[in-house]
Scaffold this motif. Sequence first.
Motif, PDB file in Angstrom:
ATOM      1  N   THR A 231      -9.326   5.119  -6.105  1.00  0.00           N
ATOM      2  CA  THR A 231      -9.054   6.543  -5.928  1.00  0.00           C
ATOM      3  C   THR A 231      -7.631   6.856  -6.379  1.00  0.00           C
ATOM      4  O   THR A 231      -6.808   5.955  -6.508  1.00  0.00           O
ATOM      5  CB  THR A 231      -9.177   6.951  -4.456  1.00  0.00           C
ATOM      6  OG1 THR A 231      -8.184   6.249  -3.725  1.00  0.00           O
ATOM      7  CG2 THR A 231     -10.537   6.623  -3.906  1.00  0.00           C
ATOM      8  N   PRO A 232      -7.340   8.122  -6.634  1.00  0.00           N
ATOM      9  CA  PRO A 232      -5.965   8.485  -6.990  1.00  0.00           C
ATOM     10  C   PRO A 232      -5.004   8.137  -5.852  1.00  0.00           C
ATOM     11  O   PRO A 232      -5.403   7.957  -4.716  1.00  0.00           O
ATOM     12  CB  PRO A 232      -6.033  10.000  -7.164  1.00  0.00           C
ATOM     13  CG  PRO A 232      -7.477  10.338  -7.267  1.00  0.00           C
ATOM     14  CD  PRO A 232      -8.229   9.267  -6.576  1.00  0.00           C
ATOM     15  N   SER A 233      -3.712   8.044  -6.188  1.00  0.00           N
ATOM     16  CA  SER A 233      -2.680   7.854  -5.161  1.00  0.00           C
ATOM     17  C   SER A 233      -1.806   9.091  -5.131  1.00  0.00           C
ATOM     18  O   SER A 233      -1.243   9.431  -6.165  1.00  0.00           O
ATOM     19  CB  SER A 233      -1.797   6.650  -5.485  1.00  0.00           C
ATOM     20  OG  SER A 233      -2.566   5.517  -5.764  1.00  0.00           O
ATOM     21  N   PRO A 234      -1.635   9.749  -4.009  1.00  0.00           N
ATOM     22  CA  PRO A 234      -2.388   9.577  -2.759  1.00  0.00           C
ATOM     23  C   PRO A 234      -3.836  10.051  -2.905  1.00  0.00           C
ATOM     24  O   PRO A 234      -4.096  10.919  -3.733  1.00  0.00           O
ATOM     25  CB  PRO A 234      -1.626  10.474  -1.786  1.00  0.00           C
ATOM     26  CG  PRO A 234      -0.588  11.188  -2.547  1.00  0.00           C
ATOM     27  CD  PRO A 234      -0.623  10.783  -3.955  1.00  0.00           C
ATOM     28  N   PRO A 235      -4.713   9.487  -2.104  1.00  0.00           N
ATOM     29  CA  PRO A 235      -6.131   9.804  -2.243  1.00  0.00           C
ATOM     30  C   PRO A 235      -6.448  11.228  -1.789  1.00  0.00           C
ATOM     31  O   PRO A 235      -5.712  11.792  -0.986  1.00  0.00           O
ATOM     32  CB  PRO A 235      -6.822   8.806  -1.315  1.00  0.00           C
ATOM     33  CG  PRO A 235      -5.770   7.875  -0.843  1.00  0.00           C
ATOM     34  CD  PRO A 235      -4.455   8.534  -1.033  1.00  0.00           C
TER      35      PRO A 235
ATOM     36  N   TRP B 188       0.803  -1.224   0.000  1.00  0.00           N
ATOM     37  CA  TRP B 188       0.000   0.000   0.000  1.00  0.00           C
ATOM     38  C   TRP B 188       0.837   1.276   0.000  1.00  0.00           C
ATOM     39  O   TRP B 188       0.278   2.361   0.018  1.00  0.00           O
ATOM     40  CB  TRP B 188      -0.993  -0.010   1.170  1.00  0.00           C
ATOM     41  CG  TRP B 188      -2.155  -0.932   0.905  1.00  0.00           C
ATOM     42  CD1 TRP B 188      -3.117  -0.775  -0.051  1.00  0.00           C
ATOM     43  CD2 TRP B 188      -2.471  -2.152   1.591  1.00  0.00           C
ATOM     44  NE1 TRP B 188      -4.017  -1.818  -0.005  1.00  0.00           N
ATOM     45  CE2 TRP B 188      -3.645  -2.681   0.990  1.00  0.00           C
ATOM     46  CE3 TRP B 188      -1.871  -2.852   2.649  1.00  0.00           C
ATOM     47  CZ2 TRP B 188      -4.228  -3.864   1.415  1.00  0.00           C
ATOM     48  CZ3 TRP B 188      -2.467  -4.027   3.066  1.00  0.00           C
ATOM     49  CH2 TRP B 188      -3.629  -4.521   2.448  1.00  0.00           C
ATOM     50  N   TRP B 189       2.170   1.124   0.022  1.00  0.00           N
ATOM     51  CA  TRP B 189       3.027   2.314   0.010  1.00  0.00           C
ATOM     52  C   TRP B 189       2.711   3.233  -1.181  1.00  0.00           C
ATOM     53  O   TRP B 189       2.573   4.453  -1.013  1.00  0.00           O
ATOM     54  CB  TRP B 189       4.503   1.897  -0.006  1.00  0.00           C
ATOM     55  CG  TRP B 189       5.466   3.031   0.050  1.00  0.00           C
ATOM     56  CD1 TRP B 189       6.128   3.599  -0.990  1.00  0.00           C
ATOM     57  CD2 TRP B 189       5.870   3.748   1.221  1.00  0.00           C
ATOM     58  NE1 TRP B 189       6.924   4.617  -0.552  1.00  0.00           N
ATOM     59  CE2 TRP B 189       6.784   4.736   0.813  1.00  0.00           C
ATOM     60  CE3 TRP B 189       5.546   3.662   2.581  1.00  0.00           C
ATOM     61  CZ2 TRP B 189       7.389   5.624   1.697  1.00  0.00           C
ATOM     62  CZ3 TRP B 189       6.144   4.543   3.468  1.00  0.00           C
ATOM     63  CH2 TRP B 189       7.052   5.510   3.024  1.00  0.00           C
ATOM     64  N   PRO B 190       2.555   2.664  -2.394  1.00  0.00           N
ATOM     65  CA  PRO B 190       2.205   3.540  -3.531  1.00  0.00           C
ATOM     66  C   PRO B 190       0.873   4.250  -3.317  1.00  0.00           C
ATOM     67  O   PRO B 190       0.708   5.394  -3.756  1.00  0.00           O
ATOM     68  CB  PRO B 190       2.102   2.554  -4.714  1.00  0.00           C
ATOM     69  CG  PRO B 190       2.853   1.352  -4.295  1.00  0.00           C
ATOM     70  CD  PRO B 190       2.730   1.267  -2.812  1.00  0.00           C
TER      71      PRO B 190
END
Lengths: 93, 213, 539
Positions: free
Chosen positions: C509-513, C409-411
């Motif tokens: 959702t986008p990364s970061p959200p 989940w780092w990305p």
Amino acid sequence: MTGGGFSRRIYYAVGITLLVLFLLTVGVAYIDLGALNIVVAMAIATFKTILVVLYFMHVRYSSRVTWVFVSASFFWLVILLVLTLSDYVTRGV
Amino acid sequence: MTDSHSHVAHQFDDLAQQQDASNLGMWAFLATEVLFFGGMFAAYAVYRTLYYDAFVAGSQHMDVLLGAINTAVLLLSSLTVALGVHEVKRGNNAGLTRYLLLTITLGLTFLVIKGFEYSHKYADGLIPGVHFTLDGPEHVGLYFILYFVMTGFHALHMIVGVGIMTAMVIMTRRGRFSPEYHNPIEVSGLYWHFVDIVWIFLYPLFYLIRVHP
Amino acid sequence: MKTAPEDVLQKNYITAEYGIRSWLLTRDHKRIALLYLISITLFFFVGGFFAVLMRLELMTPQGDVVSAETYNRLFTMHGVAMIFFFLVPSIPAVLGNFLLPMMLGARDLAFPRLNLLSWYLYMIGGCYTIYAMVTGGIDTGWTFYTPYSTGYSTTNVVPVVVGIFVLGFSSILTGVNFIVTTHKMRAPGLTWFRLPLFVWAQYATSVIILLATPVLAITLALLGVERIFRVGIFDPALGGDPILFQHMFWFYSHPAVYIMVLPSMGVVSELVTCFARRRIFGYRFMAFAVMAIAVLGFLVWGHHMFVSGQSVYAGMAFSALSFFVAIPSAIKVFNWTATLHKGRIEFRTPVLYAFGFIGLFTIGGLTGLFLATLAVDVHLTDTYFVVAHFHYIMVGGAVMGYLGGLHYWWPKMTGRLYHEGWAKFSALILFVGFNLTFFPQFVLGYLGMPRRYYIYPEEFQVLNVLSTAGASILGFGYIIPMVYLLWSLRKPRTAGPNPWNAKGLEWLTPSPPPTHNFDTTPVVTEGPYEYEEKSADDG
């Protein structure tokens, strides 16, 4: 969950029942029942608890999740008490 | 925007979801509280089983009457809380304030009586570790330790409860509650009833161990 | 709703606001998760530091690095820091906080302010404990057994106990938050049996936290009362019963093992399905298994007390009950294996950690069965066999799962990709270092080396040197991810919303959200791991 509720009469009835049960607890304590004294006292206390939970805390018309939460907390209390005591009452048997 | 809408926090879709969530949150917290007191009840059960005679001897020093008055006071306070919730649902905020104030008064009465009991215990030298002069059976101290720890934690919960109810009075005065939005009152009520239930067990367990002749 | 201007769309939860105030007063679950990430990493290295000193001391049979008293403090503070301040909060407070609302399609947890309060309680408890450690430490063992802790130890018992008491409330509030959020804030169509297994694991963990932590709190409170007022609750010299302390302590601390390992199991389920590109094998069994572990975990605590003087009959009952926990645990291991079987496995870093978890947890679990066997345990109690066993569960299980999840989940959390080569290398290093550290300890324990001693007979030296060598590899293995993960923050945000092509609402959702997670609340129409359908479409 909101709305609804009981009528005022029911709250008074439950309140009076609780007070009567309380007087009963005190009264029974003055009669020598041997080992049964504690059993009766706890039975009355449990019954009072059920009344408070069902009516004052509205669990009677609450969702099933609430019932599960209430039962779970008492179930876990029983685990704690029974398994702990299982050690003490079987020592030196 | 309707009035009730403004009470909805951003993470919730509507008021019903928010109310369900906070009710459930309180029930989850009360489950924790059951086990918190449960640990003490377990200790009580073990020591009462092991040292019944010491518990009988210790309980002879309890003031059954003061304890009884306190039990009645707390049962009444549970009733007033329930009636307060009932009134706010019907939009009667004056009635709510009245019942809340009554609840606070009963709660304070309980605490004052408890205070008198504690000071009598101190005068009689019945507080282990602080002032203990009782020459009873070997483990009688355990009874008093549990008595002070359990009623002490209960009293602490009562103090918190009185604080919460005071906050509810202030919020009611500011016109925060309506038949649509009164969730804080309900949730505070749940807490108060729980504290009452703890006392329902404490009273017979400490005051009525062996009062019969 | 009007369309938002371009710069608003670009904002994510990290850039939404600036300044230290916006972090310390945030109610965003994602920011709170980052606050936790920083704080628990700190505690991990504090605990690790104590471990390094211990392993140094144990290189030789004599005591030449530290004194006996210091050694007692070292293993106690290692345990306290690692268990209470790292392992218990690790996955729930960091990954759970970040992901639970997103996996449910919610904008935040049910009680954001309570969530922030949890972090502050954690920090207060943590700082107080650090203070106690710096000003003299504590030497009772992380179990605080009475009467030593209440009557004899001259170290900072009360401050540490207060710190853990406060920390307990932090856990409890997180538990309340997760439970209510899971019940009340699921997106439309997200039924219980469409929940990712990570959510099931968090839910089961929260149940344990809620029902076990209060008993630890009251036990430590009673310990404090006994120590401060010198009254006999647990001290037999004063009329108490020390076994009662152990009962109450383990009523929390055995389930606490599952608080630490269940969240990792949830992570592993996500990793295995994503990188094998397969639906999880036996979804409902997996969900029921975590709940079963949560319940059964409460019925077995007496297996820590076989030689304590507990009644023989209670011992037999606890021993028998302990075997039942093996059933749902085995179900989980079998189902992960079955999911991997015939999958097109992509060997990316996170799944390497998942493999590590499955293998090491199996060894840890099976040796747990040895210890649950009454007669064998009498021989092995308080030996290095026990130390090795629980490190296989705690480090081999819980920490591997945590690191796997962090890499996975780092990305999502940062928008950045880390260096895959270094990450694979460090996963390998950790696996090798871990086994070299703790496998010799099984042998040492079986040969009879007791735990918690700073000196030992000469014939144990070879195995101890191996263990220390492994520990230095392991320590190195923990530093590398720190470096390349932090390094990745210098790179541009190129991860994209879904770098692994994973299923799950958090990848939509986008990364970061953005702060509110989803522009429109997602509607769920299928189970959590529909990988196969998709690959059929691709083909």
